[in-house]
Design a protein around this motif. Sequence first.
Motif, short mmCIF file in Angstrom:
data_model
loop_
_atom_site.label_atom_id
_atom_site.label_comp_id
_atom_site.label_asym_id
_atom_site.label_seq_id
_atom_site.Cartn_x
_atom_site.Cartn_y
_atom_site.Cartn_z
N TYR A 9 53.26 -25.29 -0.52
CA TYR A 9 53.35 -26.74 -0.31
C TYR A 9 52.45 -27.52 -1.27
CZ TYR A 9 55.58 -25.46 4.11
OH TYR A 9 56.42 -24.94 5.06
N ASN A 10 51.75 -26.83 -2.15
CA ASN A 10 50.83 -27.50 -3.07
C ASN A 10 51.55 -27.81 -4.38
OD1 ASN A 10 48.66 -27.65 -5.22
ND2 ASN A 10 47.40 -27.55 -3.38
N LEU A 19 50.18 -15.86 8.71
CA LEU A 19 49.76 -17.22 8.42
C LEU A 19 48.33 -17.42 8.88
CD1 LEU A 19 52.90 -19.31 9.43
CD2 LEU A 19 52.33 -18.30 7.22
N ASN A 25 47.32 -16.97 0.68
CA ASN A 25 47.52 -18.20 1.44
C ASN A 25 48.95 -18.69 1.25
OD1 ASN A 25 47.48 -20.62 2.76
ND2 ASN A 25 45.91 -21.57 1.50
N TYR A 36 46.03 -27.23 4.36
CA TYR A 36 46.18 -25.78 4.55
C TYR A 36 46.31 -25.07 3.19
CZ TYR A 36 46.85 -25.98 9.64
OH TYR A 36 46.66 -26.14 10.99
N SER A 37 46.99 -25.70 2.24
CA SER A 37 47.14 -25.08 0.92
C SER A 37 45.81 -24.96 0.19
CB SER A 37 48.12 -25.90 0.07
OG SER A 37 47.54 -27.09 -0.41
N MET A 95 58.17 -19.86 5.20
CA MET A 95 57.51 -21.15 5.14
C MET A 95 58.47 -22.34 5.04
SD MET A 95 54.44 -20.14 5.39
CE MET A 95 53.61 -21.70 5.17
N ASN A 118 49.78 -29.72 5.79
CA ASN A 118 50.17 -28.61 4.91
C ASN A 118 49.40 -28.64 3.60
OD1 ASN A 118 51.96 -27.46 6.68
ND2 ASN A 118 53.76 -28.45 5.82
N TYR A 119 49.12 -29.84 3.11
CA TYR A 119 48.33 -29.96 1.87
C TYR A 119 46.92 -29.40 2.09
CZ TYR A 119 45.38 -32.10 -1.67
OH TYR A 119 44.45 -32.31 -2.67
N TYR A 173 50.51 -21.05 2.44
CA TYR A 173 50.66 -22.51 2.42
C TYR A 173 50.56 -23.08 1.01
CZ TYR A 173 50.48 -22.73 7.50
OH TYR A 173 50.77 -22.59 8.83
#
Length: 668
Positions: A288-289, A63, A283, A133-134, A22, A130-131, A285
Amino acid sequence: MSLKGRVFYVCFPLILVVLTQMIHNIFMIFLGIYFCFLFKRFSKGFGLSVILITIIAFLCLLLPQPLNKTEIKGKIVGLDEKSIVVKMGYHKVKVYGEFKEIKMYDEITLIGKPYVINETGNDYAFNYQNYLYSLNIFDILKLEQVTSLKHVTHPYHYLEKKVKTKTKVSSLLSLFILGAKDEQMKNYYEKLTKLSLVHLFALSGMHLMILQKWLNHLTKFFFSKRMQNIVSLVVIGFYLSIIPYNISFLRAYLMMLLVQLFKRIFNPLDLFSLLTVGMLFYNPYLIYNLSFIFSYTIYFFILLLQKKDRGKYYLFLGSVPIIISIQHALPVFSFLTAPLLMPMVEVIYQTMLYYLILGKPILYILSFEYEILLKMIDFLTDFSFSLHFSQPTFFFIGVYYYLYLKGIYKINMQRKIHQELSLLFAVLLAFYFYPFYNMKGQVVMIDVGQGDCFFIQQPFHKGNILIDTGGLKNTDVATKRIIPYLESQGVFSLDAVFISHQDFDHCGALESLKTHFKVKEVIESFKEKRIGNLHFKNLALDKRYVSENDRSSIIYVTINHLNYLFTGDISQEVEKDLYQTYQKLEVDVLKVAHHGSKSSSSDDLFKMMNPKIALISVGKNNLYRHPSYTTLKKLKSYGIKIYRSDEMGMVKIVYYGNKNYIFIHNNP
């Protein structure tokens, strides 16, 4: 062989697998180092088993992908004034539009069309995709038609009705009970962010522990200790299932549940490792959270500290790199204010829980507590100040956490940590002064959409200059695009802002920039200006032009042996006059006039200069169809390398010593 105490060693490389996929392949190096440590620390059989599991994880990590559907059917799990979030099994879909008489958890079927949010192409900018997606939101639609809507009675509506009182505390109730922030709390939430105290007010593990103690206190006359824990787990699990998704709260509850179920088989660190890997593979992603990063990192340090009283305040130091990464600033008194506010928050939260049972009489007490809390926040805001930092580098983060973990080891061994504390503060101090001894300089075409904005940063903090600010009607370019990048570079004031002319796409963000950022000087008309080591010349002619574009400043400056020409929005008429006046001009880097419009970039311009690089600042899919095919063809015919922000995002010409290097945000 018992796995108790060893699960962490199995899970750690799996986390590195996610980071490699990632973020960056550099984490492969850490994997190699870790495997060497593994063979030295454990048996070959255990080491080979971990390697095999890691390889399988590499192959199995997938992903999540968008559904790419225009007709969706599901349950509403998110709702605001402009959009709803619809859950469809694993996936969630965000739908923008006007929705009437819609409530949370209603079942809806709708038709929409794909909605693309143009992401900024700047380094260190907030990546909204990305947010989303998280949060498992992989599709965004624009509403066309609601085909069916079924209202559903849900326990959430009971809580919502309870918190929506006509008093001032309604916003705070919504924040603590539902985990939802409304407009009324926005001002105080910004203050809490600057104080780095948001974690006290967002539902988290701290609130869950308070809730469990409160439930155990209510049930202690009816149940045994063991049954109290079971009842509290059931009640909290039900509560968690009816409020909107909260990463930190979910982590705390799952840890509480797993410890209760498997404490004889695994230790807490084992269970936390399994939970972390499970969440990331569910997840990826999530990496990125920021809520995930903050919550899981701090809880990891809590487990390592093994409930040592000496480590209670040391724990706060573990959040420093995260806070700097988010805010590019460190509130000096945040470590003191958090312990001061924590008891107050705990009292208010318990009062809210009693309000849910006893109702209106408790509101008077809650209102009183709320007023005290607001005064405390205002007081802390007035007397607080922050140290500003640039974006943390991997090197800084690595050194900092190496020293920090070494300190945790000594705390657990009952040894003094004076040396580690001194080194931590020394590393922090060195990084604070980093912009002042940074040998790098740069000229940056900031992606501001359809507009111009160029940033010049001189080495050793000798001068920071902006040429134009850009400006978009529906976006605050200053706070969303310019300031975040400046702060990431350790720049917290501008020596000068040159405004080429008064078109909105060149100066529209100026007022917001001056409001939210320190600007020492705004220059709209000049002949010559020296800032730091740079000498700026305005080549604009004395001739009066009718068009505002033609009255643009034409800024000529030499930066590290490269000659730059910033041409604003001048037309071919001005270019012809320039040629007649100067005949020959040494230019290496040309800021193409008027975003590549066919009304500029005439042959007259190229008769007097032979640039190697052309910079075109232009918005993606803009209405003007800039840059024009004619201009691009002409630039190519002269053998000029073209860099454009709509395709490449931010473009940086970075220089060290006598060397210049070009970096782009996106590979074309």
